[in-house]
Design an enzyme around this catalytic site. Structure first.
Site, mmCIF file in Angstrom:
data_model
loop_
_atom_site.group_PDB
_atom_site.id
_atom_site.type_symbol
_atom_site.label_atom_id
_atom_site.label_comp_id
_atom_site.label_asym_id
_atom_site.label_seq_id
_atom_site.Cartn_x
_atom_site.Cartn_y
_atom_site.Cartn_z
ATOM 1 N N LYS A 112 0.835 -1.213 0.000
ATOM 2 C CA LYS A 112 0.000 0.000 0.000
ATOM 3 C C LYS A 112 0.863 1.255 0.000
ATOM 4 O O LYS A 112 2.040 1.231 0.321
ATOM 5 C CB LYS A 112 -0.990 -0.046 1.163
ATOM 6 C CG LYS A 112 -2.063 -1.098 0.866
ATOM 7 C CD LYS A 112 -3.347 -0.898 1.580
ATOM 8 C CE LYS A 112 -4.364 -1.909 1.028
ATOM 9 N NZ LYS A 112 -5.345 -2.307 2.003
ATOM 10 N N ARG A 160 -3.334 -9.935 4.974
ATOM 11 C CA ARG A 160 -3.701 -10.089 3.553
ATOM 12 C C ARG A 160 -2.531 -9.564 2.729
ATOM 13 O O ARG A 160 -2.217 -8.373 2.798
ATOM 14 C CB ARG A 160 -4.972 -9.291 3.278
ATOM 15 C CG ARG A 160 -5.476 -9.369 1.854
ATOM 16 C CD ARG A 160 -6.691 -8.474 1.682
ATOM 17 N NE ARG A 160 -7.210 -8.535 0.329
ATOM 18 C CZ ARG A 160 -6.727 -7.814 -0.692
ATOM 19 N NH1 ARG A 160 -5.729 -6.997 -0.507
ATOM 20 N NH2 ARG A 160 -7.267 -7.914 -1.894
HETATM 21 N N1 PMM Z 1 -7.310 -4.027 0.554
HETATM 22 C C1 PMM Z 1 -7.590 -4.137 -0.749
HETATM 23 C C2 PMM Z 1 -8.597 -5.008 -1.207
HETATM 24 N N2 PMM Z 1 -9.277 -5.783 -0.338
HETATM 25 N N3 PMM Z 1 -9.675 -6.493 1.863
HETATM 26 C C3 PMM Z 1 -9.416 -6.403 3.179
HETATM 27 N N4 PMM Z 1 -10.103 -7.174 4.046
HETATM 28 N N5 PMM Z 1 -8.457 -5.563 3.669
HETATM 29 C C4 PMM Z 1 -7.745 -4.745 2.857
HETATM 30 O O1 PMM Z 1 -6.906 -3.971 3.365
HETATM 31 C C5 PMM Z 1 -8.000 -4.806 1.455
HETATM 32 C C6 PMM Z 1 -8.998 -5.713 0.992
HETATM 33 C C7 PMM Z 1 -6.846 -3.312 -1.737
HETATM 34 O O2 PMM Z 1 -5.612 -3.869 -2.041
HETATM 35 P P1 PMM Z 1 -5.158 -4.512 -3.458
HETATM 36 O O3 PMM Z 1 -5.990 -3.853 -4.537
HETATM 37 O O4 PMM Z 1 -3.728 -4.131 -3.553
HETATM 38 O O5 PMM Z 1 -5.362 -5.964 -3.389
#
Ligand code: PMM
Length: 285
Positions: free
Chosen positions: A221, A261
């Site tokens: 991030k 995650r």
């Molecule tokens: N961040 C993203 C997508 N889904 N779900 C949860 N539970 N927590 C998060 O911090 C989260 C998520 C965005 O990240 P990406 O697009 O890089 O996968």
């Protein structure tokens, strides 16, 4: 060390690792790489081989500024991937804000629903989750990606996020979801600036006090890129922030997170094992 039993997810007595498969052309960190369903399935299986306990499959990018995809397109992206991974025995979560997608995903074998809006984007979501009986990630969220940056205003981010999460959880419970189904997530980067993300990480203890397993999604991030900016202030690209993600994983696991995650699974799977051994004091006579 608090250990949680979450229905449908194997207990590990350590922080779990959720590996990310974004079946999207435009996600922030891995957009386009796994857009083809066969590639997405292959990548999901590779993440399991590298130590992922859960594979999170999403068909809609939530990067800041992203536009929404249609329901039909989201279903087309995620359903075959979830079905194939589930058939291989993988514990799959579906990353969606739509109840209809969650429903199809659960029928295709998904064991968890990961809703970055915590039920705010689709009023039908909580009922669906209640009926399906699967674990439900209630993430802190203040609005869709196209304008979430304008909502990043807090006077005490930790208190406000904890309070807003508690209210979301109360709403979800009122719709019939059981306490044992609920997982919470502070939503790093979602309507948050870098200083907010750091304050939330420093306050994991307060989030634990909500009484539900906590998920942390720090991987790649922007707040990591900002921290690691060069002398001119240019942020480090996400492609070179995996080591920083790893440091967050070790610290978050040590601070009691239930799950992290992450995109790059193998080193994070090592890090959660290190954190667990450290906490148990293994090797100390
Ligand atoms: N961040 C993203 C997508 N889904 N779900 C949860 N539970 N927590 C998060 O911090 C989260 C998520 C965005 O990240 P990406 O697009 O890089 O996968």
């Amino acid at each position: 060390m608090t250990t949680w039993t979450v229905p449908g997810v194997p207990d590990k007595e350590r922080c779990l690792v959720m590996g990310v498969v974004n079946v999207t052309p435009d996600s922030f960190s891995d957009g386009g790489q796994w857009f083809d369903p066969d590639e997405a399935v292959r990548h999901g299986l590779e993440l399991v081989e590298q130590g992922a306990d859960i594979v999170d499959v999403g068909g809609e990018s939530t990067r800041p500024g992203a536009a929404r995809v249609s329901l039909a397109e989201e279903l087309r992206r995620v359903e075959p991937v979830i079905r194939a991974l589930s058939q291989e025995g993988v514990t799959v979560s579906v990353d969606t804000m739509r109840a209809e997608v969650a429903q199809v995903a659960v029928l295709a074998g998904a064991s968890l629903v990961n809703d970055v809006s915590g039920g705010l984007a689709d009023p039908a979501m909580s009922r669906l989750v209640a009926e399906a009986g699967v674990p439900y990630v209630v993430m802190h969220w203040r609005g869709h990606s196209h304008d979430m940056e304008t909502r990043a205003i807090y006077s005490d981010v930790l208190t406000e996020v904890a309070e807003e999460l508690r209210k979301r959880v109360d709403n979800v419970l009122a719709e019939g979801v059981a306490e044992s189904q609920i997982l919470v997530d502070p939503g790093l980067g979602f309507a948050k600036r870098a200083e907010h993300d750091w304050a939330l990480l420093a306050g994991i203890g307060r989030l634990n006090e909500l009484g539900y397993p906590v998920i942390i999604g720090a991987s790649r991030k922007r707040f990591l890129g900002r921290l690691l900016a060069d002398a001119e202030g240019t942020p480090r690209p996400f492609s070179r922030s995996d080591d920083a993600t790893l440091a967050v994983t070790a610290l978050a696991a040590h601070a009691g997170a239930w799950c992290v995650r992450v995109h790059h699974v193998r080193p994070n799977a090592d890090a959660v094992r290190v954190a667990a051994a450290w906490q148990r004091g293994e090797g100390v006579r």
